[in-house]
Design a protein around this motif. Structure first.
Motif, PDB file in Angstrom:
ATOM      1  N   SER A   2      36.086  14.367  23.222  1.00  0.00           N
ATOM      2  CA  SER A   2      34.652  14.580  23.109  1.00  0.00           C
ATOM      3  C   SER A   2      34.407  16.076  23.244  1.00  0.00           C
ATOM      4  O   SER A   2      34.874  16.691  24.207  1.00  0.00           O
ATOM      5  CB  SER A   2      33.924  13.793  24.188  1.00  0.00           C
ATOM      6  N   CYS A   5      33.556  18.045  26.589  1.00  0.00           N
ATOM      7  CA  CYS A   5      34.014  17.389  27.819  1.00  0.00           C
ATOM      8  C   CYS A   5      35.111  18.223  28.476  1.00  0.00           C
ATOM      9  O   CYS A   5      36.152  18.489  27.856  1.00  0.00           O
ATOM     10  CB  CYS A   5      34.529  15.990  27.479  1.00  0.00           C
ATOM     11  N   CYS A   8      38.531  16.455  28.609  1.00  0.00           N
ATOM     12  CA  CYS A   8      39.231  16.491  27.308  1.00  0.00           C
ATOM     13  C   CYS A   8      39.847  17.863  27.071  1.00  0.00           C
ATOM     14  O   CYS A   8      40.949  17.976  26.524  1.00  0.00           O
ATOM     15  CB  CYS A   8      38.273  16.124  26.181  1.00  0.00           C
ATOM     16  N   HIS A  47      38.953   9.506  25.653  1.00  0.00           N
ATOM     17  CA  HIS A  47      37.648   9.813  26.259  1.00  0.00           C
ATOM     18  C   HIS A  47      36.837   8.528  26.421  1.00  0.00           C
ATOM     19  O   HIS A  47      36.507   7.873  25.442  1.00  0.00           O
ATOM     20  CB  HIS A  47      36.857  10.818  25.418  1.00  0.00           C
ATOM     21  N   HIS A  99      33.779  11.651  31.952  1.00  0.00           N
ATOM     22  CA  HIS A  99      35.050  11.179  31.383  1.00  0.00           C
ATOM     23  C   HIS A  99      35.687  10.474  32.572  1.00  0.00           C
ATOM     24  O   HIS A  99      35.956  11.125  33.596  1.00  0.00           O
ATOM     25  CB  HIS A  99      35.884  12.380  30.899  1.00  0.00           C
TER      26      HIS A  99
HETATM   27 ZN    ZN Z   1      36.563  13.606  27.730  1.00  0.00          ZN
END
Ligand code: ZN
Ligand code: 5GP
Length: 118
Positions: A2, A5, A8, A47, A99
């Motif tokens: 994402s 994020c 991530c 995610h 997340h």
């Molecule tokens: Zn994420």
């Protein structure tokens, strides 16, 4: 993945982290602001925003987060004395990074329940 994020980005090595465990599906790293002498965050590489977003097909993946927690606890030397694994969901529970992540907390005695009585 994402776009904005931070977890991530840690998975993709776009921002640094003290990574302590990794396999095909799961990554774990030390919390930036630890609240226990062992405080790791265990995340799926996929995610997923919150517990509310977990789908039935993610069930095995979520189980793998717990398998990683037990493995890390053993390496950290806290498996026998005991540790706590927590996943916050949304604002009232204090979730700040969207997340999903297990907090692995250990290395000291912890009270229960963890919040003050109403
Ligand atoms: Zn994420
Ligand atoms: P939550 O409040 O969502 O349950 O937990 C988020 C956790 O992520 C917090 O304990 C916070 O200290 C940690 N955290 C936030 N940003 C970063 C980061 O960039 N790196 C690391 N290692 N931990 C982070």
């Amino acid at each position: 993945m994402s776009g904005d994020c931070i977890f991530c980005k840690i998975i993709n090595r776009e921002i640094p982290a003290d990574i302590i465990f990794e396999n095909d599906d799961v990554l774990a790293f030390r919390d930036l602001n630890p609240v226990a002498s062992t405080h790791a965050l265990i995340i799926p590489k996929k995610h997923i925003g919150t517990i509310n977003d977990i789908n039935p097909e993610d069930a095995e993946l979520v189980g793998k987060l717990y398998l990683a927690a037990a493995e890390i606890a053993a390496v950290e030397g806290i498996a026998e004395q005991g540790y706590r694994v927590v996943m916050n969901c949304n604002k009232a529970a204090g979730q700040t990074v969207f997340h999903i992540h297990l907090h692995l907390l250990g290395g000291s005695e912890m009270g229960w329940p963890p919040w003050p009585a109403a």
